[in-house]
Design a protein around this motif. Structure first.
Motif, mmCIF file in Angstrom:
data_model
loop_
_atom_site.group_PDB
_atom_site.id
_atom_site.type_symbol
_atom_site.label_atom_id
_atom_site.label_comp_id
_atom_site.label_asym_id
_atom_site.label_seq_id
_atom_site.Cartn_x
_atom_site.Cartn_y
_atom_site.Cartn_z
ATOM 1 N N GLU A 1 58.934 156.020 134.426
ATOM 2 C CA GLU A 1 58.851 156.955 135.543
ATOM 3 C C GLU A 1 60.119 156.900 136.379
ATOM 4 O OE1 GLU A 1 56.551 154.694 134.815
ATOM 5 O OE2 GLU A 1 54.556 155.597 134.753
ATOM 6 N N THR B 1 55.157 166.665 135.029
ATOM 7 C CA THR B 1 54.276 165.570 134.607
ATOM 8 C C THR B 1 52.799 165.892 134.782
ATOM 9 O OG1 THR B 1 54.282 164.551 136.812
ATOM 10 C CG2 THR B 1 56.046 163.905 135.290
ATOM 11 N N GLY B 2 52.508 166.921 135.585
ATOM 12 C CA GLY B 2 51.118 167.225 135.882
ATOM 13 C C GLY B 2 50.493 166.238 136.850
ATOM 14 N N LYS B 3 51.299 165.410 137.484
ATOM 15 C CA LYS B 3 50.817 164.399 138.420
ATOM 16 C C LYS B 3 51.556 164.533 139.750
ATOM 17 C CE LYS B 3 50.325 161.023 134.646
ATOM 18 N NZ LYS B 3 50.775 159.681 134.170
ATOM 19 N N ALA B 4 51.066 163.806 140.753
ATOM 20 C CA ALA B 4 51.824 163.712 141.995
ATOM 21 C C ALA B 4 53.176 163.064 141.699
ATOM 22 C CB ALA B 4 51.059 162.876 143.019
ATOM 23 N N ILE C 1 51.956 168.685 143.138
ATOM 24 C CA ILE C 1 51.918 168.245 141.751
ATOM 25 C C ILE C 1 53.264 168.547 141.103
ATOM 26 C CG2 ILE C 1 50.830 168.552 139.492
ATOM 27 C CD1 ILE C 1 49.057 167.140 141.523
ATOM 28 N N ASP C 2 53.853 167.539 140.481
ATOM 29 C CA ASP C 2 55.097 167.709 139.735
ATOM 30 C C ASP C 2 54.759 168.434 138.432
ATOM 31 O OD1 ASP C 2 57.396 167.398 138.127
ATOM 32 O OD2 ASP C 2 57.917 165.495 139.092
ATOM 33 N N PHE D 1 56.109 160.629 141.313
ATOM 34 C CA PHE D 1 56.048 159.177 141.185
ATOM 35 C C PHE D 1 56.515 158.499 142.475
ATOM 36 C CE2 PHE D 1 58.305 155.235 139.752
ATOM 37 C CZ PHE D 1 57.180 154.515 139.386
ATOM 38 N N GLU E 1 55.824 158.885 145.528
ATOM 39 C CA GLU E 1 56.264 159.895 146.488
ATOM 40 C C GLU E 1 56.426 159.297 147.887
ATOM 41 O OE1 GLU E 1 55.109 164.508 147.637
ATOM 42 O OE2 GLU E 1 53.562 163.178 146.830
#
Length: 436
Positions: free
Chosen positions: A8, A93-96, A89-90, A98, A100
């Motif tokens: 990440e 990556t489909g996630k918050a 959402i990034d 890394f 943040e």
């Protein structure tokens, strides 16, 4: 054993490897590089319900990264030891994003490591025993007990309150160039004295029922004085001004949004309670407007002297002033019963030099000019490009103070302006309080 490197990356600095976990050798390398001063990175974040005011000095192309789903960057997080949650959402990556908002330090070999990992490696060297004790008493663990950030929005953010989190503000002319002292950027605070419990309840019950629930019409609005501080106790409604604001608060994030519409769009009732912690406001009472109004602190919100009590006109910090050095306390004194935090601004004339040795470690950021803090060379930047590293933010460690402090020097032709953020109970004598 070499530290492992995570796959990440920090969303702002994808070219820099992130070291997973601290060690004494990495900490020693970081401390020795700049005489005990750690270089921190700018950590940017966006809020899905806000529009950037574009005063955090990014270049025009960097405010809206193509991987943030249309959300613009409107915040800089400078000294937060836990990841924040913005709802972004990034898209890569489909996630918050890394880690943040979490503070990271640049190592001598160009990698980055979280400030919290360095604290964990040797808290005495980074924070010192006094602030370690503060942190343990507040959180039951060792972490930096204060968050420093800047937020900058085109419009006032939603009217809201924090059940537990207090805040302090430094709205300064450096972050807001060109703003006239007679500006009309106002902050809503509390409720007018004539507002009744029934008035407020009726307002809350209008949530989502029409064009606007009208809560901001129940609140007095105050013009914030540039270059002075202000204290916002927890439990009080507020909607900070649409100016770039340097803010400190205790290391937590929780809030209740009190209005259902802003210039940036609609807010759903469920979203209003999204960031309420269970220990502050029970989940089974969300959208129970009678319970909310019964819980509300009307006395604190309708104090006629609220602005007078919580304003902090800048005062001279005599212990740090000297030849060619102007020093001012921007936030100082006790509130909510004790010494929460404080903000100091140093201005060094060209060629001026001073030895800076406060009682506590501190974060600092650069408001203007060029110089050095210890061996860390700092310079104020404009039009910063996302992905590049700019030396503006630093952390003066206990190790530096144990060595007698750090030398600060203005090596440029303009004033060097530095702002220092101190945590809770950092001073044996609270700034701004005179012994009787």
């Amino acid at each position: 054993m070499a530290a492992s490197t995570l796959p990440e990356k920090l969303h702002e600095y994808p070219q820099h490897d992130v070291i997973d976990g601290g060690s004494n050798s990495i900490l020693d390398d970081c401390l020795n590089q700049n005489d005990g001063v750690l270089q921190l990175l700018h950590r940017y974040a966006g809020r899905t319900f806000c529009t950037p005011g574009k005063r955090i000095r990014l270049d025009a192309k960097s405010y809206y990264p193509d991987y943030m789903g249309g959300t613009g960057l409107d915040e800089i997080w400078m000294c937060c030891t836990v990841p924040i949650v913005t709802g972004v959402i990034d898209t890569r990556t489909g996630k918050a994003p890394f880690r943040e908002g979490e503070a990271h330090v640049l190592t001598p070999d160009g990698q980055v490591i979280s400030l919290q990992d360095l604290i964990a490696a040797d808290p005495k060297a980074v924070m010192g025993e006094k602030i370690m004790a503060v942190s343990e008493s507040l959180f039951g663990e060792i972490t930096w007990p204060i968050v420093s950030k800047k937020f900058d929005n085109l419009n006032p953010i939603p009217h809201h309150l924090h059940w537990s989190k207090w805040e302090v503000y430094d709205i300064n002319s450096f972050d807001n160039p060109g703003v006239n002292p007679s500006h009309y950027h106002t902050t809503a605070m509390g409720l007018y004295p004539f507002v009744t419990k029934d008035d407020f309840l009726a307002c809350m019950k209008r949530w989502g029922q029409g064009e606007y629930n009208g809560v901001r019409h129940l609140s007095p609005h105050t013009m914030m004085q540039l270059d002075n501080g202000f204290v916002m106790p927890n439990g009080v409604l507020h909607s900070p001004t649409d100016l770039c604001t340097h803010e400190l608060h205790v290391t937590m994030d929780e809030h209740f949004l009190a209005e259902d519409r802003t210039l940036d769009g609609r807010i759903g009732a469920a979203d209003a309670f999204y960031a309420c912690r269970e220990q502050d406001y029970p989940k089974d009472r969300h959208e129970d407007w009678e319970f909310l109004v019964d819980t509300f602190d009307f006395k604190a919100n309708q104090d006629p002297d609220f602005v007078k009590k919580n304003s902090r006109p800048a005062i001279i910090a005599e212990e740090f002033a000297g030849d060619g050095v102007d020093a001012q306390w921007i936030v100082y004194g006790d509130f909510l019963g004790d010494q929460k935090c404080s903000i100091l601004r140093l201005t060094l004339a060209p060629g001026a030099k001073t030895n800076f040795c406060p009682e506590s470690p501190a974060l600092f950021h650069t408001n203007g000019g060029r110089g050095r803090v210890g061996k860390l060379e700092v310079r104020y930047h404009q039009d910063m490009k996302l992905g590049e590293i700019y030396p503006e933010i630093g952390f003066i460690t206990q190790a530096a103070l144990n060595r007698g402090g750090v030398e600060i020097e203005n090596v440029g032709t303009e004033p060097l302006v530095l702002t220092f953020d101190f945590p809770q109970n950092a001073h044996s004598k609270t700034p701004g309080i005179h012994a009787e």
